[in-house]
Design a protein around this motif. Structure first.
Motif, PDB file in Angstrom:
ATOM      1  N   VAL A 138     -41.052 -28.063 132.816  1.00  0.00           N
ATOM      2  CA  VAL A 138     -40.156 -28.236 131.669  1.00  0.00           C
ATOM      3  C   VAL A 138     -38.916 -27.351 131.790  1.00  0.00           C
ATOM      4  CG1 VAL A 138     -39.952 -27.947 129.166  1.00  0.00           C
ATOM      5  CG2 VAL A 138     -42.017 -28.954 130.133  1.00  0.00           C
ATOM      6  N   ALA A 169     -35.030 -37.813 130.111  1.00  0.00           N
ATOM      7  CA  ALA A 169     -36.386 -37.286 129.886  1.00  0.00           C
ATOM      8  C   ALA A 169     -36.340 -35.886 129.311  1.00  0.00           C
ATOM      9  CB  ALA A 169     -37.166 -37.304 131.199  1.00  0.00           C
ATOM     10  N   GLU A 187     -39.031 -33.634 121.287  1.00  0.00           N
ATOM     11  CA  GLU A 187     -40.441 -33.633 120.894  1.00  0.00           C
ATOM     12  C   GLU A 187     -40.932 -32.216 120.608  1.00  0.00           C
ATOM     13  OE1 GLU A 187     -42.338 -35.955 120.096  1.00  0.00           O
ATOM     14  OE2 GLU A 187     -41.334 -37.741 120.841  1.00  0.00           O
ATOM     15  N   SER A 205     -35.624 -36.011 125.667  1.00  0.00           N
ATOM     16  CA  SER A 205     -36.803 -36.448 124.915  1.00  0.00           C
ATOM     17  C   SER A 205     -37.819 -35.322 124.779  1.00  0.00           C
ATOM     18  CB  SER A 205     -37.452 -37.655 125.602  1.00  0.00           C
ATOM     19  OG  SER A 205     -36.573 -38.752 125.623  1.00  0.00           O
ATOM     20  N   VAL A 206     -38.028 -34.577 125.866  1.00  0.00           N
ATOM     21  CA  VAL A 206     -38.971 -33.459 125.826  1.00  0.00           C
ATOM     22  C   VAL A 206     -38.501 -32.394 124.829  1.00  0.00           C
ATOM     23  CG1 VAL A 206     -39.898 -31.522 127.157  1.00  0.00           C
ATOM     24  CG2 VAL A 206     -39.894 -33.822 128.138  1.00  0.00           C
TER      25      VAL A 206
END
Length: 306
Positions: free
Chosen positions: A4, A68, A75, A71-72
């Motif tokens: 991440v 991505a 979230e 989005s991570v």
């Protein structure tokens, strides 16, 4: 497994366009940023950035991974807010807005929201759309009151399609003239009629927009000043420095000594709306607030000429 932190580094490289600037924002060394990107590329088996003397640009794989990463980040922020709600019992809502839209649309909409959800903890962040729309994608704000002209939304790097846009109102620009100007009595004006006039404008994007319209009309506008405030720009018009191009909602409150005239069709127009991401827009507080903004927009009077 994709790290991440490496996605976060890639997102900052995409935002800043260079390893050095991303490193400064992340408080890392450029070497550390380069190592994170290299490790991400090894784990993917694909190049995510293209390096050149002018900086770095995203490859197709890089654009996919930035999406991505957005989005991570969204979230994780949503999860943090949900945990906070469990701990405190309060719902927090963060709203971003540009100045003139916020001044005219936010107060009434916020009052409507609090009447329905009185225990909501509200936060407001001011900024231009190119700064606030990426924050919506990242989950740092829940929604953004924003605008665009005749081009696409300034969503920043990554897939802008993750944003959901709710149109609120059309905000046509007016020519603002000093009282007594030879054209002040007209019902409407063509930009081409203003080729010989000096200009003072209320924001850099309005200047860029004027230059595009002027180029189509065959002249180069003479700029006497660019401010960051439409009220100030109108004050300079009243002082006799030049004329201006001002959005309708920024014509209030009135400035003595000036007169606003609509631009003939096709008139330059700001398209004002609210941006959210899909995972947030069905939240009851967000739904209530968007409805309140639409009601507030519907109540906006037609701009006067003062």
């Amino acid at each position: 497994m994709i790290d991440v932190q490496r996605l976060r580094v890639l997102r900052m490289v995409a935002e800043h366009g260079s390893f050095n600037k991303a490193a400064a924002a992340l408080r890392l060394t450029p070497s550390a940023v380069s190592q994170h990107i290299a490790a991400l590329e090894r784990s993917l088996g694909a190049q995510v950035v293209a390096r050149s003397t002018r900086g770095v640009t995203l490859t197709q794989a890089g654009r996919i991974m930035v999406g991505a990463a957005e989005s991570v980040a969204a979230e994780l922020e949503l999860a943090r807010q949900q945990v906070d709600r469990l701990n405190t019992g309060r719902v927090q809502l963060t709203v971003a807005t540009f100045t003139s839209g916020g001044r005219h649309l936010l107060p009434g909409a916020l009052a409507r929201l609090l009447a329905t959800h009185p225990h909501t903890v509200l936060h407001v962040r001011e900024g231009e759309p190119e700064d606030t729309l990426p924050l919506v994608r990242q989950g740092a704000v829940d929604l953004a009151l924003a605008y665009h002209f005749d081009g696409p939304l300034p969503t920043g790097p990554g897939p802008g399609s993750s944003l959901h846009w709710t149109a609120l109102l059309e905000d046509p620009l007016h020519v603002v003239l000093p009282e007594g100007h030879r054209l002040a009595g007209r019902e409407s004006l063509d930009i081409a009629e203003l080729a010989a006039e000096p200009w003072v404008l209320g924001c850099s994007k309005t200047e860029a927009y004027l230059r595009r319209y002027a180029e189509r009309a065959g002249f180069e506008p003479e700029m006497r000043g660019t401010t960051t405030d439409y009220f100030f720009a109108r004050s300079l018009v009243a002082a006799g420095m030049g004329i201006s191009l001002i959005p309708s909602i920024a014509l209030v409150p009135a400035v003595p000594g000036v007169h606003a005239v609509p631009v003939k069709a096709p008139a330059p127009t700001r398209h004002i709306g609210v941006a959210t991401i899909d995972r947030r827009r069905d939240h009851p507080h967000v739904t209530t607030f968007i409805r309140a903004l639409r009601e507030q927009a519907a109540q906006q009077p037609e701009s006067g000429h003062g």
